[in-house]
Scaffold this motif. Structure first.
Motif, PDB file in Angstrom:
ATOM      1  N   LEU A  94      11.842   6.788  13.492  1.00 48.30           N
ATOM      2  CA  LEU A  94      11.899   6.688  12.040  1.00 48.30           C
ATOM      3  C   LEU A  94      10.491   6.603  11.459  1.00 48.30           C
ATOM      4  CD1 LEU A  94      13.501   6.218   9.346  1.00 48.30           C
ATOM      5  CD2 LEU A  94      13.307   3.773   9.860  1.00 48.30           C
ATOM      6  N   VAL A  95       9.660   5.734  12.028  1.00 48.57           N
ATOM      7  CA  VAL A  95       8.291   5.573  11.533  1.00 48.57           C
ATOM      8  C   VAL A  95       7.529   6.891  11.668  1.00 48.57           C
ATOM      9  CG1 VAL A  95       6.071   4.455  11.959  1.00 48.57           C
ATOM     10  CG2 VAL A  95       8.155   3.089  11.909  1.00 48.57           C
ATOM     11  N   SER A  96       7.580   7.501  12.843  1.00 48.94           N
ATOM     12  CA  SER A  96       6.840   8.753  13.057  1.00 48.94           C
ATOM     13  C   SER A  96       7.270   9.846  12.087  1.00 48.94           C
ATOM     14  CB  SER A  96       7.006   9.237  14.496  1.00 48.94           C
ATOM     15  OG  SER A  96       6.276   8.408  15.366  1.00 48.94           O
ATOM     16  N   SER A  97       8.554   9.855  11.725  1.00 46.79           N
ATOM     17  CA  SER A  97       9.038  10.888  10.807  1.00 46.79           C
ATOM     18  C   SER A  97       8.653  10.600   9.358  1.00 46.79           C
ATOM     19  CB  SER A  97      10.551  11.041  10.919  1.00 46.79           C
ATOM     20  OG  SER A  97      11.211   9.915  10.365  1.00 46.79           O
ATOM     21  N   LYS A  98       8.383   9.350   9.028  1.00 50.73           N
ATOM     22  CA  LYS A  98       8.086   8.994   7.638  1.00 50.73           C
ATOM     23  C   LYS A  98       6.651   8.536   7.415  1.00 50.73           C
ATOM     24  CE  LYS A  98      12.802   7.708   6.570  1.00 50.73           C
ATOM     25  NZ  LYS A  98      13.208   8.396   5.380  1.00 50.73           N
ATOM     26  N   ILE A  99       5.850   8.480   8.468  1.00 52.34           N
ATOM     27  CA  ILE A  99       4.502   7.920   8.349  1.00 52.34           C
ATOM     28  C   ILE A  99       3.618   8.720   7.392  1.00 52.34           C
ATOM     29  CG2 ILE A  99       3.361   9.083  10.289  1.00 52.34           C
ATOM     30  CD1 ILE A  99       2.314   6.194  11.044  1.00 52.34           C
ATOM     31  N   ARG A 100       3.941   9.971   7.192  1.00 57.86           N
ATOM     32  CA  ARG A 100       3.179  10.818   6.267  1.00 57.86           C
ATOM     33  C   ARG A 100       3.203  10.246   4.838  1.00 57.86           C
ATOM     34  NH1 ARG A 100       1.219  15.962   5.933  1.00 57.86           N
ATOM     35  NH2 ARG A 100       1.863  16.494   8.021  1.00 57.86           N
ATOM     36  N   ASN A 101       4.220   9.453   4.518  1.00 62.99           N
ATOM     37  CA  ASN A 101       4.363   8.893   3.170  1.00 62.99           C
ATOM     38  C   ASN A 101       3.963   7.421   3.085  1.00 62.99           C
ATOM     39  OD1 ASN A 101       5.527  11.369   2.320  1.00 62.99           O
ATOM     40  ND2 ASN A 101       7.442  10.733   3.268  1.00 62.99           N
ATOM     41  N   ILE A 102       3.422   6.862   4.152  1.00 63.83           N
ATOM     42  CA  ILE A 102       3.094   5.442   4.181  1.00 63.83           C
ATOM     43  C   ILE A 102       1.584   5.255   4.076  1.00 63.83           C
ATOM     44  CG2 ILE A 102       3.219   3.322   5.542  1.00 63.83           C
ATOM     45  CD1 ILE A 102       5.633   4.557   7.006  1.00 63.83           C
ATOM     46  N   PRO A 103       1.106   4.606   3.001  1.00 64.29           N
ATOM     47  CA  PRO A 103      -0.329   4.300   2.941  1.00 64.29           C
ATOM     48  C   PRO A 103      -0.681   3.258   4.003  1.00 64.29           C
ATOM     49  CG  PRO A 103       0.733   4.022   0.789  1.00 64.29           C
ATOM     50  CD  PRO A 103       1.819   4.221   1.798  1.00 64.29           C
ATOM     51  N   PRO A 104      -1.809   3.295   4.640  1.00 67.98           N
ATOM     52  CA  PRO A 104      -2.944   4.169   4.413  1.00 67.98           C
ATOM     53  C   PRO A 104      -2.849   5.495   5.180  1.00 67.98           C
ATOM     54  CG  PRO A 104      -3.526   2.615   6.097  1.00 67.98           C
ATOM     55  CD  PRO A 104      -2.121   2.278   5.656  1.00 67.98           C
ATOM     56  N   PHE A 105      -1.802   5.671   5.986  1.00 69.10           N
ATOM     57  CA  PHE A 105      -1.700   6.864   6.830  1.00 69.10           C
ATOM     58  C   PHE A 105      -1.531   8.140   6.016  1.00 69.10           C
ATOM     59  CE2 PHE A 105       0.246   3.201   8.998  1.00 69.10           C
ATOM     60  CZ  PHE A 105      -0.765   2.965   9.897  1.00 69.10           C
ATOM     61  N   SER A 106      -0.874   8.030   4.871  1.00 72.97           N
ATOM     62  CA  SER A 106      -0.620   9.214   4.042  1.00 72.97           C
ATOM     63  C   SER A 106      -1.914   9.896   3.603  1.00 72.97           C
ATOM     64  CB  SER A 106       0.217   8.828   2.821  1.00 72.97           C
ATOM     65  OG  SER A 106      -0.392   7.767   2.110  1.00 72.97           O
ATOM     66  N   THR A 107      -2.996   9.155   3.537  1.00 72.11           N
ATOM     67  CA  THR A 107      -4.277   9.741   3.124  1.00 72.11           C
ATOM     68  C   THR A 107      -5.039  10.379   4.288  1.00 72.11           C
ATOM     69  OG1 THR A 107      -5.462   7.654   3.454  1.00 72.11           O
ATOM     70  CG2 THR A 107      -4.520   8.047   1.261  1.00 72.11           C
ATOM     71  N   LEU A 108      -4.585  10.166   5.496  1.00 70.37           N
ATOM     72  CA  LEU A 108      -5.310  10.644   6.676  1.00 70.37           C
ATOM     73  C   LEU A 108      -5.041  12.101   7.017  1.00 70.37           C
ATOM     74  CD1 LEU A 108      -4.835   7.596   9.066  1.00 70.37           C
ATOM     75  CD2 LEU A 108      -6.814   8.112   7.624  1.00 70.37           C
ATOM     76  N   TYR A 109      -3.942  12.656   6.531  1.00 74.32           N
ATOM     77  CA  TYR A 109      -3.518  13.981   6.962  1.00 74.32           C
ATOM     78  C   TYR A 109      -4.508  15.085   6.618  1.00 74.32           C
ATOM     79  CZ  TYR A 109       0.888  12.416   8.844  1.00 74.32           C
ATOM     80  OH  TYR A 109       1.828  11.802   9.626  1.00 74.32           O
ATOM     81  N   LYS A 110      -5.352  14.850   5.643  1.00 79.67           N
ATOM     82  CA  LYS A 110      -6.345  15.853   5.273  1.00 79.67           C
ATOM     83  C   LYS A 110      -7.409  16.010   6.364  1.00 79.67           C
ATOM     84  CE  LYS A 110      -9.787  15.385   2.264  1.00 79.67           C
ATOM     85  NZ  LYS A 110     -10.520  15.004   1.099  1.00 79.67           N
ATOM     86  N   ASP A 111      -7.809  14.899   6.988  1.00 75.43           N
ATOM     87  CA  ASP A 111      -8.927  14.918   7.941  1.00 75.43           C
ATOM     88  C   ASP A 111      -8.535  14.627   9.390  1.00 75.43           C
ATOM     89  OD1 ASP A 111     -10.816  15.380   5.874  1.00 75.43           O
ATOM     90  OD2 ASP A 111     -10.786  13.243   5.382  1.00 75.43           O
ATOM     91  N   TYR A 112      -7.382  14.033   9.601  1.00 73.73           N
ATOM     92  CA  TYR A 112      -6.972  13.598  10.943  1.00 73.73           C
ATOM     93  C   TYR A 112      -5.759  14.388  11.412  1.00 73.73           C
ATOM     94  CZ  TYR A 112      -9.873   9.353  10.646  1.00 73.73           C
ATOM     95  OH  TYR A 112     -10.917   8.462  10.552  1.00 73.73           O
ATOM     96  N   THR A 113      -5.604  14.466  12.723  1.00 75.98           N
ATOM     97  CA  THR A 113      -4.402  15.044  13.327  1.00 75.98           C
ATOM     98  C   THR A 113      -3.508  13.901  13.780  1.00 75.98           C
ATOM     99  OG1 THR A 113      -5.639  16.966  14.096  1.00 75.98           O
ATOM    100  CG2 THR A 113      -3.528  16.532  15.170  1.00 75.98           C
ATOM    101  N   HIS A 114      -2.236  13.966  13.405  1.00 78.42           N
ATOM    102  CA  HIS A 114      -1.266  12.932  13.773  1.00 78.42           C
ATOM    103  C   HIS A 114      -0.613  13.304  15.103  1.00 78.42           C
ATOM    104  CE1 HIS A 114       2.942  11.047  12.964  1.00 78.42           C
ATOM    105  NE2 HIS A 114       2.210  10.243  13.692  1.00 78.42           N
ATOM    106  N   LEU A 115      -0.733  12.412  16.071  1.00 75.20           N
ATOM    107  CA  LEU A 115      -0.123  12.597  17.390  1.00 75.20           C
ATOM    108  C   LEU A 115       0.830  11.439  17.661  1.00 75.20           C
ATOM    109  CD1 LEU A 115      -3.410  13.545  19.258  1.00 75.20           C
ATOM    110  CD2 LEU A 115      -1.647  15.121  18.440  1.00 75.20           C
TER     111      LEU A 115
END
Length: 165
Positions: A30-51
């Motif tokens: 659940l977390v991995s599927s929704k982490i894109r919308n959770i701050p501070p992680f939501s701001t990382l997608y521009k510069d970081y790769t989520h694994l």
């Protein structure tokens, strides 16, 4: 029943473990599927790769990062490229303990060494996505401010995540 037959104790513990392991895995998904919308992680997608579910080798033991955000950076002081990583672990309750390996290789290292800026780990995962900037045997750095814990609130995610240090 467990007093009458020791196998009931074993069975009870086994089912308890299976139940909570399953709940933990469901929450991690659940977390991995929704982490894109959770701050501070939501701001990382521009510069970081989520694994997800990345095995990392510490000093003695391996730990598994439920969610790991990585990017290549250049250290101007050391004049070296390295991979910076932000780690997040999913827990069913605020009181859920870190695994023994997480505690000894990550949490206690920072807790017992307040001046330690980062810990270097070796990537041990064999099956990383094609778009992964890191490969097996690469070294990553996790800085003390980049360690998070996400807690379950029933079937929901407690926001904000807990920054550990």
């Amino acid at each position: 029943l467990s007093k009458e037959n020791s196998s009931w104790t074993k069975w009870g513990k086994s089912n308890f473990f299976k139940t909570y392991t399953q709940l933990g895995r469901q929450f991690e998904s659940l977390v991995s599927s929704k982490i894109r919308n959770i701050p501070p992680f939501s701001t990382l997608y521009k510069d970081y790769t989520h694994l997800k579910q990345v095995y990392l080798k510490g000093v003695k033991d391996n730990i598994i990062a439920d969610d790991l955000f990585v990017k290549k950076v250049f250290d101007e002081v050391e004049e070296v490229d390295y991979f910076r990583a932000i780690i997040s672990d999913s827990k069913l309750k605020a009181t859920s303990p870190w695994t023994a390996n997480q505690k000894s290789e990550l949490i206690d290292v920072f807790k017992n060494n307040p001046n330690k800026k980062y810990i270097e780990f070796e990537v041990r995962s064999d099956k990383l996505p094609i778009n992964s900037p890191i490969k097996k045997t690469d070294k990553i750095r996790i800085y003390r401010e980049d360690v998070y814990k996400i807690i379950s609130e029933g079937d929901n995610i407690k926001i904000p995540p807990i920054q550990m240090f």
